[in-house]
Design a protein around this motif. Sequence first.
Motif, PDB file in Angstrom:
ATOM      1  N   ASN A   1       0.828  -1.201   0.000  1.00  0.00           N
ATOM      2  CA  ASN A   1       0.000   0.000   0.000  1.00  0.00           C
ATOM      3  C   ASN A   1       0.859   1.247   0.000  1.00  0.00           C
ATOM      4  O   ASN A   1       1.898   1.300   0.656  1.00  0.00           O
ATOM      5  CB  ASN A   1      -0.892   0.026   1.242  1.00  0.00           C
ATOM      6  CG  ASN A   1      -1.894  -1.099   1.248  1.00  0.00           C
ATOM      7  OD1 ASN A   1      -2.256  -1.625   0.207  1.00  0.00           O
ATOM      8  ND2 ASN A   1      -2.344  -1.479   2.425  1.00  0.00           N
TER       9      ASN A   1
ATOM     10  N   ARG B   1       1.816   4.893   1.198  1.00  0.00           N
ATOM     11  CA  ARG B   1       1.700   5.544   2.499  1.00  0.00           C
ATOM     12  C   ARG B   1       2.322   6.924   2.431  1.00  0.00           C
ATOM     13  O   ARG B   1       3.271   7.154   1.694  1.00  0.00           O
ATOM     14  CB  ARG B   1       2.425   4.745   3.595  1.00  0.00           C
ATOM     15  CG  ARG B   1       1.840   3.392   3.899  1.00  0.00           C
ATOM     16  CD  ARG B   1       0.687   3.510   4.869  1.00  0.00           C
ATOM     17  NE  ARG B   1      -0.090   2.321   4.990  1.00  0.00           N
ATOM     18  CZ  ARG B   1       0.153   1.314   5.825  1.00  0.00           C
ATOM     19  NH1 ARG B   1       1.193   1.354   6.614  1.00  0.00           N
ATOM     20  NH2 ARG B   1      -0.634   0.280   5.869  1.00  0.00           N
TER      21      ARG B   1
ATOM     22  N   ASP C   1       2.509   6.947   9.757  1.00  0.00           N
ATOM     23  CA  ASP C   1       2.184   6.522   8.399  1.00  0.00           C
ATOM     24  C   ASP C   1       0.681   6.604   8.201  1.00  0.00           C
ATOM     25  O   ASP C   1      -0.095   6.111   9.031  1.00  0.00           O
ATOM     26  CB  ASP C   1       2.646   5.091   8.149  1.00  0.00           C
ATOM     27  CG  ASP C   1       4.161   4.972   8.037  1.00  0.00           C
ATOM     28  OD1 ASP C   1       4.830   6.010   7.868  1.00  0.00           O
ATOM     29  OD2 ASP C   1       4.663   3.848   8.119  1.00  0.00           O
TER      30      ASP C   1
ATOM     31  N   ASP D   1      -2.563   6.139   5.368  1.00  0.00           N
ATOM     32  CA  ASP D   1      -3.057   5.675   4.074  1.00  0.00           C
ATOM     33  C   ASP D   1      -3.408   6.911   3.254  1.00  0.00           C
ATOM     34  O   ASP D   1      -3.971   7.875   3.780  1.00  0.00           O
ATOM     35  CB  ASP D   1      -4.296   4.802   4.249  1.00  0.00           C
ATOM     36  CG  ASP D   1      -3.987   3.486   4.946  1.00  0.00           C
ATOM     37  OD1 ASP D   1      -2.864   2.979   4.811  1.00  0.00           O
ATOM     38  OD2 ASP D   1      -4.883   2.967   5.638  1.00  0.00           O
TER      39      ASP D   1
ATOM     40  N   PHE E   1      -4.666   6.877  16.657  1.00  0.00           N
ATOM     41  CA  PHE E   1      -5.521   5.877  16.018  1.00  0.00           C
ATOM     42  C   PHE E   1      -6.998   6.265  16.141  1.00  0.00           C
ATOM     43  O   PHE E   1      -7.779   6.064  15.212  1.00  0.00           O
ATOM     44  CB  PHE E   1      -5.290   4.487  16.610  1.00  0.00           C
ATOM     45  CG  PHE E   1      -3.984   3.860  16.196  1.00  0.00           C
ATOM     46  CD1 PHE E   1      -3.568   3.847  14.871  1.00  0.00           C
ATOM     47  CD2 PHE E   1      -3.175   3.255  17.134  1.00  0.00           C
ATOM     48  CE1 PHE E   1      -2.368   3.254  14.484  1.00  0.00           C
ATOM     49  CE2 PHE E   1      -1.970   2.660  16.776  1.00  0.00           C
ATOM     50  CZ  PHE E   1      -1.566   2.661  15.445  1.00  0.00           C
TER      51      PHE E   1
ATOM     52  N   LYS F   1      -8.965   7.194  11.112  1.00  0.00           N
ATOM     53  CA  LYS F   1      -8.887   5.795  10.697  1.00  0.00           C
ATOM     54  C   LYS F   1      -7.830   5.540   9.629  1.00  0.00           C
ATOM     55  O   LYS F   1      -7.466   4.398   9.374  1.00  0.00           O
ATOM     56  CB  LYS F   1     -10.246   5.299  10.224  1.00  0.00           C
ATOM     57  CG  LYS F   1     -10.737   5.967   8.974  1.00  0.00           C
ATOM     58  CD  LYS F   1     -12.102   5.430   8.569  1.00  0.00           C
ATOM     59  CE  LYS F   1     -12.667   6.131   7.466  1.00  0.00           C
ATOM     60  NZ  LYS F   1     -12.958   6.393   6.391  1.00  0.00           N
ATOM     61  N   ARG F   2      -7.307   6.600   9.009  1.00  0.00           N
ATOM     62  CA  ARG F   2      -6.263   6.431   7.990  1.00  0.00           C
ATOM     63  C   ARG F   2      -4.877   6.242   8.599  1.00  0.00           C
ATOM     64  O   ARG F   2      -3.941   5.866   7.903  1.00  0.00           O
ATOM     65  CB  ARG F   2      -6.243   7.631   7.042  1.00  0.00           C
ATOM     66  CG  ARG F   2      -7.543   7.787   6.265  1.00  0.00           C
ATOM     67  CD  ARG F   2      -7.575   9.102   5.540  1.00  0.00           C
ATOM     68  NE  ARG F   2      -7.446  10.178   6.520  1.00  0.00           N
ATOM     69  CZ  ARG F   2      -7.178  11.442   6.214  1.00  0.00           C
ATOM     70  NH1 ARG F   2      -6.999  11.802   4.960  1.00  0.00           N
ATOM     71  NH2 ARG F   2      -7.084  12.357   7.154  1.00  0.00           N
TER      72      ARG F   2
ATOM     73  N   ALA G   1      -2.135   4.354   9.961  1.00  0.00           N
ATOM     74  CA  ALA G   1      -1.826   2.922   9.885  1.00  0.00           C
ATOM     75  C   ALA G   1      -0.725   2.507  10.850  1.00  0.00           C
ATOM     76  O   ALA G   1      -0.715   1.374  11.324  1.00  0.00           O
ATOM     77  CB  ALA G   1      -1.411   2.569   8.456  1.00  0.00           C
ATOM     78  N   ARG G   2       0.195   3.415  11.141  1.00  0.00           N
ATOM     79  CA  ARG G   2       1.366   3.084  11.955  1.00  0.00           C
ATOM     80  C   ARG G   2       1.825   4.347  12.672  1.00  0.00           C
ATOM     81  O   ARG G   2       1.832   5.419  12.091  1.00  0.00           O
ATOM     82  CB  ARG G   2       2.483   2.570  11.057  1.00  0.00           C
ATOM     83  CG  ARG G   2       3.782   2.250  11.747  1.00  0.00           C
ATOM     84  CD  ARG G   2       4.844   1.861  10.703  1.00  0.00           C
ATOM     85  NE  ARG G   2       6.134   1.699  11.310  1.00  0.00           N
ATOM     86  CZ  ARG G   2       7.012   2.679  11.516  1.00  0.00           C
ATOM     87  NH1 ARG G   2       6.733   3.907  11.156  1.00  0.00           N
ATOM     88  NH2 ARG G   2       8.168   2.428  12.089  1.00  0.00           N
TER      89      ARG G   2
ATOM     90  N   ASN H   1       1.150  -0.592  15.187  1.00  0.00           N
ATOM     91  CA  ASN H   1       0.422  -0.677  13.917  1.00  0.00           C
ATOM     92  C   ASN H   1      -1.058  -0.831  14.224  1.00  0.00           C
ATOM     93  O   ASN H   1      -1.428  -1.500  15.193  1.00  0.00           O
ATOM     94  CB  ASN H   1       0.902  -1.880  13.104  1.00  0.00           C
ATOM     95  CG  ASN H   1       2.327  -1.708  12.639  1.00  0.00           C
ATOM     96  OD1 ASN H   1       2.594  -0.941  11.738  1.00  0.00           O
ATOM     97  ND2 ASN H   1       3.260  -2.412  13.280  1.00  0.00           N
ATOM     98  N   ARG H   2      -1.870  -0.216  13.391  1.00  0.00           N
ATOM     99  CA  ARG H   2      -3.317  -0.373  13.578  1.00  0.00           C
ATOM    100  C   ARG H   2      -3.680  -1.841  13.452  1.00  0.00           C
ATOM    101  O   ARG H   2      -3.189  -2.551  12.602  1.00  0.00           O
ATOM    102  CB  ARG H   2      -4.084   0.425  12.509  1.00  0.00           C
ATOM    103  CG  ARG H   2      -5.600   0.305  12.686  1.00  0.00           C
ATOM    104  CD  ARG H   2      -6.358   1.154  11.696  1.00  0.00           C
ATOM    105  NE  ARG H   2      -6.184   2.577  11.941  1.00  0.00           N
ATOM    106  CZ  ARG H   2      -6.850   3.279  12.865  1.00  0.00           C
ATOM    107  NH1 ARG H   2      -7.701   2.670  13.665  1.00  0.00           N
ATOM    108  NH2 ARG H   2      -6.643   4.566  12.998  1.00  0.00           N
ATOM    109  N   ARG H   3      -4.521  -2.304  14.375  1.00  0.00           N
ATOM    110  CA  ARG H   3      -4.936  -3.714  14.374  1.00  0.00           C
ATOM    111  C   ARG H   3      -6.325  -3.856  13.852  1.00  0.00           C
ATOM    112  O   ARG H   3      -7.127  -3.040  13.884  1.00  0.00           O
ATOM    113  CB  ARG H   3      -4.874  -4.277  15.796  1.00  0.00           C
ATOM    114  CG  ARG H   3      -3.472  -4.256  16.292  1.00  0.00           C
ATOM    115  CD  ARG H   3      -3.418  -4.492  17.776  1.00  0.00           C
ATOM    116  NE  ARG H   3      -2.205  -3.862  18.245  1.00  0.00           N
ATOM    117  CZ  ARG H   3      -1.389  -4.375  19.117  1.00  0.00           C
ATOM    118  NH1 ARG H   3      -1.652  -5.493  19.681  1.00  0.00           N
ATOM    119  NH2 ARG H   3      -0.303  -3.764  19.480  1.00  0.00           N
TER     120      ARG H   3
END
Length: 123
Positions: A2, A4, A38, A40, A89, A93-94, A96-97, A121-123
């Motif tokens: 993806n 980033r 990071d 998205d 987080f 929602k974008r 990611a890390r 990292n988002r789980r």
Amino acid sequence: MNDRLTLNVHDLEVMVLTGIYSEETHLPQPLRISLTVDLDVPPRFEPDTPLSASKNYLDLKHAATTALPQGVHFTLVEAVADHICETLFLQDKRVARVEVSIVKLAIAEAGEAIGITMVRNRR
């Protein structure tokens, strides 16, 4: 893989109640906090792309400063880092890390950087 976008806010100096030793627990300590986040991203950023397609750097600064609860004692700086990650987080929602580096300025004797780096990292 993806695409980033990585946002950076580094070297924020923040006073935080943290520590395990008696000399640390009654007064806030100066911490140097750096964030690498990071995000998205859309397929392309055009010249007229609005800020909403990215993330405001001030949101990162907020997570590491004013979003830290006043009067709460964090035994470990790891808990400070976790609070910052969770704030980011929840904000977007974008995200990611999140990488949070914290240096405990009060324990440096010769300008060395003593601290931690946490990556979530988002789980």
